[in-house]
Design a protein around this motif. Structure first.
Motif, PDB file in Angstrom:
ATOM      1  N   GLY A  25       1.341  -1.003   0.130  1.00 56.48           N
ATOM      2  CA  GLY A  25       0.109   0.215   0.215  1.00 56.48           C
ATOM      3  C   GLY A  25       1.003   1.589  -0.037  1.00 56.48           C
ATOM      4  N   TYR A  58       1.575   1.165  -3.285  1.00 56.95           N
ATOM      5  CA  TYR A  58       0.695   3.134  -4.434  1.00 56.95           C
ATOM      6  C   TYR A  58       0.172   4.070  -3.834  1.00 56.95           C
ATOM      7  N   CYS A 112      -4.900  -2.523  -5.787  1.00 54.66           N
ATOM      8  CA  CYS A 112      -4.856  -1.388  -4.955  1.00 54.66           C
ATOM      9  C   CYS A 112      -6.088  -0.264  -5.371  1.00 54.66           C
ATOM     10  N   VAL A 148      -5.569  -3.356  -0.033  1.00 50.08           N
ATOM     11  CA  VAL A 148      -4.809  -4.228  -1.545  1.00 50.08           C
ATOM     12  C   VAL A 148      -4.723  -5.359  -0.867  1.00 50.08           C
TER      13      VAL A 148
END
Length: 803
Positions: free
Chosen positions: A503, A506, A526, A548
């Protein structure tokens, strides 16, 4: 006796160890492979691709044919390498599959591809259960790719014992290939007298304790060594004559002269080795009394008349059997003279301990869901090479008799993936080289770490103490590295990845992506349920609430994040697992107010007070993400620098020309400025995905030639190859041969003038095919022929009849 008694077979073992990050299932950037992203990509360009479009030259050095070498040799590709090729080099992958289909026709129903034990483990050192999975995975992967059952199977390092042969025969593998030094003795079938050693020119039957049998081909050792180490690939004709000289001049039976080497010999280890192979095969094909064959074809025509006994626990690359993969046997590659390999023993002991612990966890977990957990592991090959939600759902439906909850699905998939990692951690190259801190050993230990993480998730067990205790007995040859446990803690454990860390990556991606609500971070999905981006000059503030999900285990996690980007590589990121929607919305308003006001102190306080679950920075990013961020920053700086260089050049260019014409001394810094500017502009033009701007390239060529600049050819050769390949792609898209001929001719003229020599295989293959098939209007004939000549092609006899 058959019409022909002399047969030749060349076998290539094409393989790269799995290099993918154990969590990401992608290879991170490998700087040692520059200018390529990684070694798989580099070796593909040097070997796997050229062998699929290899050129045969005449005595004048002109190309007279372009062939797919894989069609005429016996070969195996490691399944993990084929998976990479399928995803990253599909045109090469498809040519490999096509070669096997053509070979089936050529060799009367026997394809030239054979299977391989899945991820290259040393079979005699594995337990029976792992051997069976390696064979089953290898067979099933082969069937999926080549659309048929394999006749033969390659054993990693040709390492063999009777149990391995039993498993091959049990699964209907007809033959394998071994070193002649692995044969103990042989005799005529149904006779009593044994003879030590082997005659490699015939197949042998190995009778197994179960009553089953398997054929074995023992390759010609001296000829194989000649290809690998003695320069046979410097001259294709010489290579062919060495093979021909190996026949018995007065044979009493059909003979098969055959060799086996690493396939990478043909282009990677030996430059243009693919062309030597192609010419050798071409030369042999003209011999009236010799026939090129593959093993399946020869075996059908000439079943074994002799039986053989093997040396147990033997291999092709260790004079001590299989000790190279478990002891300090003296076999090594590189390193200092005083180095030892005593670390191999505790490394294997540590992994054996871990394997046994993981097996118990796996059985105890999966027994609750399936009556035969090990059968289920064998079937796991159905989904992991090319994952998709559809495949996973079908797999679960077919193998479980009830509906499973999300948490149960995650547990089952974690257990199966844990077992895949437990097999990957035995990949042979982890022991092959000279030092435990080498990248190959680090790679297999990374698989061990991923397996441990999954075991912790499944069973809440603590495997580290005993594992690290054993690993600590593996002493590095480099004092600063310490022991195996130190190396593991310092170089492996930091690679461990969680859903939260994914994450974080992301979150960094959201800084620059225009549409960042749904992104795939390698093998993770994601989804931003909320996303707020605020920009102030070169600084960004991004907040989000994200889910996620792992494509591998189906596990998922929701969390909130904030990331403050301050320019260059400076970023501050934090996450929280506990924020409600209302709390998040309230914080967004506060962050916006402080950030808009330029009050970074309060922004940092808000981060500290509300996002304390996990912090991260540039140094926590994946290597590729680090490079992507730095490239983005540096691209701006390079553009600024080039703008500055350009302004200097605009003011001084006429003066430089004047001073040059008058033979006056020019300040070196101004010449360097001009050279830097021109080379960077040329590089940018070559790597651009668009068709080449010939006028721009000509202008740059004129300056380089006029000023006699020495240019960095390695970097520009690579870039020019990319540009050439855009022309091939453009033709396949719109079939406009006039455009391709015109652009290619002009581009090659300019590149040649400044000493840039791109790879031309793809363009040569295209023009060769166009000419052979007559795929162009008659009005384009002259231009096509001129380009063919420029590409070094002999076109006489290649043109189709006038339509």
């Amino acid at each position: 006796m058959a019409d022909c008694s002399k047969y030749i077979c060349i076998h290539g073992h094409f393989y790269q160890p799995p290099r993918e990050n154990a969590w990401l299932e992608e290879i991170e950037i490998q700087e040692s492979a520059h200018p390529f992203h990684d070694w798989n990509e580099r070796i593909t360009q040097e070997c796997y691709r050229p062998n699929s479009v290899s050129r045969i030259l005449n005595d004048e050095g002109k190309i007279v044919d372009i062939v797919n070498n894989y069609t005429f040799i016996s070969f195996n590709f490691g399944p993990t390498l084929l998976s990479w090729l399928e995803n990253h080099q599909p045109e090469v992958y498809n040519r490999i599959l096509e070669a096997d289909m053509h070979s089936i026709v050529q060799f009367e129903g026997h394809g030239s591809a054979i299977a391989q034990v899945y991820n290259h483990i040393i079979m005699p050192l594995a337990n029976r259960r792992d051997k069976e999975t390696q064979v089953i995975w290898g067979i099933e992967d082969f069937k999926k790719r080549f659309g048929r059952n394999p006749e033969g199977m390659w054993l990693a390092e040709t390492a063999v014992d009777t149990e391995t042969l039993e498993i091959l025969a049990q699964h209907k593998i007809k033959f394998t290939i071994l070193s002649p030094y692995q044969a103990r003795r042989y005799r005529k079938i149904d006779t009593e007298h044994w003879t030590d050693g082997i005659d490699s020119r015939r197949p042998y039957l190995c009778k197994l304790p179960s009553g089953r049998t398997i054929a074995i081909f023992f390759y010609h050792a001296d000829l194989s060594m000649g290809v690998a180490f003695k320069g046979y690939l410097n001259d294709g004709k010489y290579f062919a004559h060495q093979l021909l000289n190996a026949f018995d001049t007065q044979p009493s039976e059909a003979q098969l002269v055959h060799i086996a080497t690493d396939g990478e010999s043909y282009g990677h280890h030996h430059r243009n080795g693919d062309m030597a192979l192609a010419y050798c095969l071409h030369y042999l094909s003209k011999m009236p009394d010799v026939k090129i064959a593959n093993y399946g074809y020869f075996l059908q025509k000439f079943p074994p008349q002799y039986e053989v006994e093997i040396h147990e626990n033997s291999s092709w690359s260790c004079a001590h059997g299989v000790e190279r993969w478990r002891s300090d046997c003296g076999c090594k590659t590189g390193g200092e003279p005083h180095w030892n390999q005593k670390w191999r023993t505790p490394l294997r002991q540590a992994l054996d301990y871990l394997r046994d612990q993981l097996s118990a966890i796996y059985e105890n977990t999966l027994r609750n869901y399936h009556p035969d957990p090990w059968l289920l592991r064998n079937k796991y090959i159905e989904i992991f090479p090319q994952r998709s939600r559809t495949k996973t759902v079908r797999f679960l439906e077919q193998n479980f008799q009830r509906n499973l909850s999300d948490s149960e699905i995650t547990t089952i998939l974690r257990a199966l993936e844990m077992q895949r990692m437990a097999l990957y951690m035995y990949t042979s190259c982890g022991w092959f080289f000279n030092e435990i801190s080498g990248i190959e050993t680090i790679q297999i230990l990374q698989y061990a770490e991923r397996a441990i993480q999954l075991a912790e998730d499944i069973a809440q067990v603590e495997l580290y103490p005993q594992f690290l205790h054993i690993l600590g007995q593996a002493i590095s040859n480099i004092p600063s590295m310490g022991n195996g446990a130190d190396i593991y803690r310092n170089q492996v454990v930091p690679k461990r990845l969680s859903l939260t860390q994914v994450g974080m990556h992301y979150a960094v991606s959201t800084l620059f992506e225009e549409d960042a609500r749904n992104l795939t971070v390698l093998n993770y999905e994601c989804i931003a349920e909320e996303l707020t981006r605020i920009k102030a000059g070169g600084q960004f503030l991004v907040l989000g609430q994200t889910k996620v999900r792992s494509k591998v285990t189906q596990s998922q996690k929701r969390f909130s994040f904030v990331i403050l980007y301050l320019g260059n590589h400076h970023l501050i990121g934090n996450t929280s697992d506990s924020l409600t929607y209302d709390e998040y919305a309230s914080l967004v308003r506060k962050f916006r107010n402080y950030f808009d006001a330029g009050n970074l102190t309060e922004v940092l306080e808000l981060i500290k007070d509300n996002f304390a679950s996990r912090t991260f920075s540039f140094f926590n990013l994946f290597k590729d993400e680090q490079k992507k961020l730095l490239d983005r920053v540096l691209d701006i700086q390079v553009k600024n620098a080039l703008d500055f260089y350009e302004r200097i050049n605009e003011r001084t260019f006429l003066l430089l020309n004047l001073m040059r014409n008058e033979s006056l001394t020019i300040p070196e810094i101004l010449i360097t400025n001009l050279k830097t500017l021109v080379i960077q502009k040329l590089y940018d033009e070559l790597v651009a995905s668009s068709l080449p701007d010939i006028e721009k390239i000509r202008e740059l060529e004129e300056i380089i030639v006029k000023w006699k600049f020495r240019i960095p050819t390695n970097r520009l050769n690579y870039a020019a190859t990319l540009k050439i390949n855009t022309l091939v792609a453009e033709y396949h898209k719109n079939q406009n041969i006039h455009l391709i001929v015109e652009l290619a001719t002009d581009l090659l003229n300019s590149l040649k003038a400044i000493g840039i020599t791109p790879q031309l295989n793809e363009l040569q293959d295209l023009i060769f095919t166009v000419i052979k098939d007559g795929k162009f209007p008659q009005s384009e004939l002259f231009g096509v022929l001129l380009l063919a000549n420029k590409l070094g092609m002999e076109i006489k006899g290649k043109l189709p009849r006038t339509r």
